[in-house]
Design an enzyme around this catalytic site. Structure first.
Site, short mmCIF file in Angstrom:
data_model
loop_
_atom_site.label_atom_id
_atom_site.label_comp_id
_atom_site.label_asym_id
_atom_site.label_seq_id
_atom_site.Cartn_x
_atom_site.Cartn_y
_atom_site.Cartn_z
CB CYS A 5 -0.98 -0.09 1.11
SG CYS A 5 -0.17 -0.07 2.75
CB CYS B 223 0.82 1.57 -3.94
SG CYS B 223 0.77 -0.05 -4.46
CB CYS C 30 1.98 -0.87 -7.10
SG CYS C 30 1.13 -0.48 -5.81
#
Length: 220
Positions: free
Chosen positions: A94, A168, A172
């Protein structure tokens, strides 16, 4: 090794140097036959530097660095084929690694036991785990108070069989051949324990479903 570590880290106090030397000795013993002094030192010191700039508890840094370096070395060993035990590896990501991913990690570890491996990370790691998330998990008998926000690294992502992202976005990491899932889950940041409870329960349902998909037995 002691002399090398002392030379490398003249910016540290004597106590911190001693703590890092002790950590390096433990890691070298754990990874004997797989990784040598140079690799152990590199992972330990880069892990230390990951936390040094944002930590308000410098005396705790060597321990954080050792824990993170151990995780990274375990991941590297899987990527390079030195360690394959057949257990699935899941990485929860996250933004701050302070709430959602820590809830997921806590449930996964609690429910899977030794049958699977889970790690977590954040694109912009915070300075501590959300206290409301810690309290909400404690209500379920799961202690995440000793966890800590940390970044992800390439070897950790590459070692994962499944990467679960939670908020995210484009930050990510994406590696070909890795299974990705995106969980749309509310962020516990700034919420009370009462407000975190439904988020916690949502995370638990998703983790249980993932474990079922992976064929990991759940006894709790």
């Amino acid at each position: 090794m002691a002399d090398s570590l002392t030379t490398l880290r003249k910016d540290l106090s004597v106590d911190q140097q001693l703590a890092l030397r002790t950590a390096a000795s433990r890691l070298l013993t754990e990874f004997a036959g797989t990784y040598g002094v140079e690799t152990i030192e590199r992972f330990l010191h880069t892990s230390y530097d990951q936390f040094a700039s944002g930590s308000s508890v410098p005396n705790y840094l060597p321990l954080l660095a050792e824990r993170f370096a151990r995780q990274r070395l375990q991941a590297l060993a899987r990527v390079e084929g030195h360690h394959r035990d057949g257990r699935p590896v899941v990485l929860f990501l996250c933004t701050h690694n302070a709430g959602r991913s820590q809830l997921a990690l806590g449930f996964f570890t609690h429910l899977a036991g030794e049958a699977a491996v889970a790690w977590s990370g954040g694109s912009e790691p915070g300075t501590g785990v959300n206290p409301a998330a810690v309290a909400a998990m404690a209500e379920r008998g799961i202690d995440i108070s000793t966890e800590y926000p940390k970044p992800w690294t390439d070897e950790v992502v590459r070692a994962a069989d499944v990467v679960v992202t939670m908020g995210c976005g484009d930050a990510c990491p994406v590696f070909p051949g890795t299974r990705y899932e995106n969980w749309e889950i509310d962020d516990p940041a700034g919420r009370s324990v009462a407000e975190v409870r439904p988020i916690r329960d949502d995370v638990e349902r998703r983790v249980r479903r993932l474990l079922d998909q992976l064929g990991v037995p759940v006894t709790r």
